[in-house]
Motif scaffolding. Structure first.
Motif, PDB file in Angstrom:
ATOM      1  N   ARG A   1      40.384  30.277  55.936  1.00 20.82           N
ATOM      2  CA  ARG A   1      39.899  30.798  54.658  1.00 20.82           C
ATOM      3  C   ARG A   1      40.443  32.199  54.367  1.00 20.82           C
ATOM      4  O   ARG A   1      40.780  32.523  53.232  1.00 20.82           O
ATOM      5  CB  ARG A   1      38.369  30.818  54.651  1.00 20.82           C
ATOM      6  CG  ARG A   1      37.749  29.424  54.560  1.00 20.82           C
ATOM      7  CD  ARG A   1      36.229  29.477  54.610  1.00 20.82           C
ATOM      8  NE  ARG A   1      35.649  28.222  54.147  1.00 20.82           N
ATOM      9  CZ  ARG A   1      34.348  28.012  54.021  1.00 20.82           C
ATOM     10  NH1 ARG A   1      33.488  28.982  54.351  1.00 20.82           N
ATOM     11  NH2 ARG A   1      33.888  26.855  53.579  1.00 20.82           N
ATOM     12  N   LEU A   2      40.515  33.027  55.408  1.00 22.21           N
ATOM     13  CA  LEU A   2      41.067  34.369  55.229  1.00 22.21           C
ATOM     14  C   LEU A   2      42.522  34.301  54.778  1.00 22.21           C
ATOM     15  O   LEU A   2      42.950  35.044  53.879  1.00 22.21           O
ATOM     16  CB  LEU A   2      40.965  35.156  56.540  1.00 22.21           C
ATOM     17  CG  LEU A   2      41.550  36.567  56.493  1.00 22.21           C
ATOM     18  CD1 LEU A   2      40.693  37.477  55.613  1.00 22.21           C
ATOM     19  CD2 LEU A   2      41.668  37.146  57.909  1.00 22.21           C
TER      20      LEU A   2
ATOM     21  N   THR B   1      41.534  35.868  41.661  1.00 20.21           N
ATOM     22  CA  THR B   1      41.231  34.582  42.304  1.00 20.21           C
ATOM     23  C   THR B   1      40.919  34.780  43.788  1.00 20.21           C
ATOM     24  O   THR B   1      39.940  34.241  44.320  1.00 20.21           O
ATOM     25  CB  THR B   1      42.407  33.602  42.142  1.00 20.21           C
ATOM     26  OG1 THR B   1      42.694  33.439  40.755  1.00 20.21           O
ATOM     27  CG2 THR B   1      42.090  32.254  42.764  1.00 20.21           C
ATOM     28  N   GLY B   2      41.751  35.566  44.471  1.00 22.20           N
ATOM     29  CA  GLY B   2      41.515  35.840  45.880  1.00 22.20           C
ATOM     30  C   GLY B   2      40.238  36.619  46.115  1.00 22.20           C
ATOM     31  O   GLY B   2      39.504  36.374  47.088  1.00 22.20           O
ATOM     32  N   PHE B   3      39.937  37.553  45.225  1.00 18.07           N
ATOM     33  CA  PHE B   3      38.720  38.363  45.321  1.00 18.07           C
ATOM     34  C   PHE B   3      37.479  37.475  45.225  1.00 18.07           C
ATOM     35  O   PHE B   3      36.533  37.608  46.003  1.00 18.07           O
ATOM     36  CB  PHE B   3      38.736  39.405  44.200  1.00 18.07           C
ATOM     37  CG  PHE B   3      37.559  40.338  44.197  1.00 18.07           C
ATOM     38  CD1 PHE B   3      37.435  41.335  45.148  1.00 18.07           C
ATOM     39  CD2 PHE B   3      36.567  40.228  43.230  1.00 18.07           C
ATOM     40  CE1 PHE B   3      36.359  42.211  45.145  1.00 18.07           C
ATOM     41  CE2 PHE B   3      35.487  41.088  43.206  1.00 18.07           C
ATOM     42  CZ  PHE B   3      35.380  42.077  44.168  1.00 18.07           C
ATOM     43  N   ILE B   4      37.479  36.547  44.275  1.00 16.32           N
ATOM     44  CA  ILE B   4      36.346  35.633  44.099  1.00 16.32           C
ATOM     45  C   ILE B   4      36.183  34.724  45.322  1.00 16.32           C
ATOM     46  O   ILE B   4      35.065  34.518  45.822  1.00 16.32           O
ATOM     47  CB  ILE B   4      36.526  34.796  42.811  1.00 16.32           C
ATOM     48  CG1 ILE B   4      36.419  35.699  41.578  1.00 16.32           C
ATOM     49  CG2 ILE B   4      35.498  33.675  42.734  1.00 16.32           C
ATOM     50  CD1 ILE B   4      36.821  35.029  40.271  1.00 16.32           C
ATOM     51  N   LEU B   5      37.298  34.188  45.822  1.00 17.02           N
ATOM     52  CA  LEU B   5      37.235  33.318  46.992  1.00 17.02           C
ATOM     53  C   LEU B   5      36.730  34.056  48.234  1.00 17.02           C
ATOM     54  O   LEU B   5      35.998  33.491  49.051  1.00 17.02           O
ATOM     55  CB  LEU B   5      38.620  32.720  47.275  1.00 17.02           C
ATOM     56  CG  LEU B   5      39.106  31.636  46.310  1.00 17.02           C
ATOM     57  CD1 LEU B   5      40.538  31.239  46.648  1.00 17.02           C
ATOM     58  CD2 LEU B   5      38.193  30.415  46.359  1.00 17.02           C
TER      59      LEU B   5
ATOM     60  N   ALA C   1      33.127  34.014  47.888  1.00 16.34           N
ATOM     61  CA  ALA C   1      32.624  32.635  47.948  1.00 16.34           C
ATOM     62  C   ALA C   1      32.630  32.109  49.387  1.00 16.34           C
ATOM     63  O   ALA C   1      31.726  31.358  49.784  1.00 16.34           O
ATOM     64  CB  ALA C   1      33.461  31.732  47.051  1.00 16.34           C
ATOM     65  N   PHE C   2      33.609  32.503  50.179  1.00 15.83           N
ATOM     66  CA  PHE C   2      33.711  32.072  51.570  1.00 15.83           C
ATOM     67  C   PHE C   2      32.839  32.900  52.520  1.00 15.83           C
ATOM     68  O   PHE C   2      32.760  32.599  53.705  1.00 15.83           O
ATOM     69  CB  PHE C   2      35.159  32.148  52.052  1.00 15.83           C
ATOM     70  CG  PHE C   2      36.085  31.151  51.413  1.00 15.83           C
ATOM     71  CD1 PHE C   2      35.621  29.929  50.949  1.00 15.83           C
ATOM     72  CD2 PHE C   2      37.436  31.436  51.263  1.00 15.83           C
ATOM     73  CE1 PHE C   2      36.476  29.001  50.374  1.00 15.83           C
ATOM     74  CE2 PHE C   2      38.305  30.518  50.680  1.00 15.83           C
ATOM     75  CZ  PHE C   2      37.817  29.295  50.231  1.00 15.83           C
ATOM     76  N   GLY C   3      32.231  33.962  52.004  1.00 11.55           N
ATOM     77  CA  GLY C   3      31.389  34.804  52.841  1.00 11.55           C
ATOM     78  C   GLY C   3      32.164  35.675  53.805  1.00 11.55           C
ATOM     79  O   GLY C   3      31.617  36.150  54.808  1.00 11.55           O
TER      80      GLY C   3
END
Length: 384
Positions: free
Chosen positions: A204-205, A367-371, A374-376
């Protein structure tokens, strides 16, 4: 091993000086020899496409090898020699081919230098800061020479910097002797990369890094167009890039201290947010003097993320595949991302100008900031 700190710093300085000599000015050079925006984007994107294979290939070779010094020496020397060939080519198809060959050797140098340094036990953040100094100096010196002697000067400066890096790696080898534990990873590279992507937080990272790393690299190519559109000069590009990249040094040097205060995960989130806002402001078409004033914002973005994303990936990875985890981060979070940003950046440059390029960069980062949230990934991780 503390007596070797200066040698590692010099290695970082010259490897990144080479990149600083090439990437900020390559777009202007290609434009000068008659290539279109789409051709510029396709050349840089193709070079980075080769980098994906190259980073995977050389990352595997490095992971298995006991000759880690020799691999870095070979890559730096080969990139230096191919760049001199590239300087005499003005035909699009041939330039594209040789540029890809050069990237086959150049691309893995960054990730392998990081793995080389992490394995040594040296202070990674402080050493990587000297890479920022080298990049800034390479950009500034190349800007000065380009103004007086022509943009083709990027190639001899690039080549000379990598040859000096070779000398520094030889100096490190002489100083370390047999003190370094140079064992190899028994796992094959393909199996090792599969192990990397089995670690869910790490996977995820790397996905989040994909939406940032390419804009960082592509900014080096397209910033000169934005700056000149804003009324700046070619020589001014080198000066502003010097300030931009130079601002990374203190943040890299303070990175570990800031990380202890805020945690690595939260510090990364803050820098990702600043990147979104920074590129959005650039997309508004601000004048050159405002770009100059905003140049220091790069330190708060690149100066943090170039350190923390590598450290975060290394933290999440099992020790036996740590070098492959760093390579995987560069393959996807930098190289694959750069292909998208360079290629689409060139198309947007043709149709919407530099402002359109930077609006795309801002949305890509968002987009990356939101993810990331979202992934914690902003929550501190304990890794056993």
């Amino acid at each position: 091993m503390k007596h070797l700190y200066g040698r590692y710093a010099a290695m970082y300085h010259f490897t990144y000086m080479a990149i600083g000599a090439l990437t900020p000015m390559i777009g202007q050079y290609l434009k000068q020899i008659g290539f279109s925006g789409t051709q510029i984007g396709s050349i840089t994107a193709t070079g980075t496409a080769v980098a994906i294979f190259a980073s995977a290939f050389w990352g595997g070779q490095y992971s298995r090898s006991i000759k880690k010094y020799e691999i870095l020496i070979f890559l730096c020397g080969a990139a230096a020699l191919v760049s001199l060939v590239l300087s005499g080519i003005h035909v699009y198809g041939l330039f594209l081919l040789v540029f890809g060959v050069m990237y086959f050797f150049q691309a893995p140098i960054m990730s392998l230098s990081d793995a080389f340094t992490v394995e040594s036990g040296q202070g990674f953040g402080g050493l990587r800061a000297w890479g920022a100094v080298g990049f800034a100096l390479g950009t500034f010196v190349t800007g000065l020479f380009a103004e007086s002697l022509g943009l083709s000067m990027i190639f001899p400066i690039y080549s000379g910097s990598y040859l000096l890096a070779v000398a520094m790696i030889l100096w490190i080898r002489k100083g370390e002797g047999t003190s370094r534990q140079r064992s190899h990873n028994e796992a094959g590279s393909l199996r090792g990369y599969l192990e990397v992507f089995k670690v869910k937080p790490l996977r995820r990272l790397i996905l989040c890094a994909f939406f940032w790393g390419g804009t960082n690299v592509a900014n080096n190519t397209y910033f000169s167009f934005l700056y000149i559109d804003g009324g700046g000069s070619l020589a001014g590009v080198g000066a502003v890039m010097l300030l931009m990249v130079g601002s990374e040094f203190p943040f890299m040097a303070w990175c570990e201290r800031l990380s202890r205060m805020l945690t690595m995960e939260k510090l990364t989130a803050i820098s990702l947010g600043i990147s979104v806002v920074r590129f959005f402001v650039f997309s508004l078409g601000v004048p050159w003097w405002m770009l100059l004033l905003l140049s220091f914002s790069q330190g708060a973005v690149n100066g943090i993320l170039l350190i923390e994303l590598v450290r975060y990936a290394a933290k999440l990875a099992p020790e036996n595949i740590r070098s492959l985890a760093i390579s995987a981060y560069y393959i996807i979070g930098s190289n694959l991302s750069t292909i998208c940003c360079q290629f689409f950046g060139g198309m947007l440059l043709d149709h919407f100008g530099a402002k359109g390029v930077y609006l795309f960069f801002s949305m890509f980062n968002l987009t990356g900031f939101i993810l990331y949230f979202a992934f914690g990934l902003f929550r501190p991780k304990r890794v056993s």
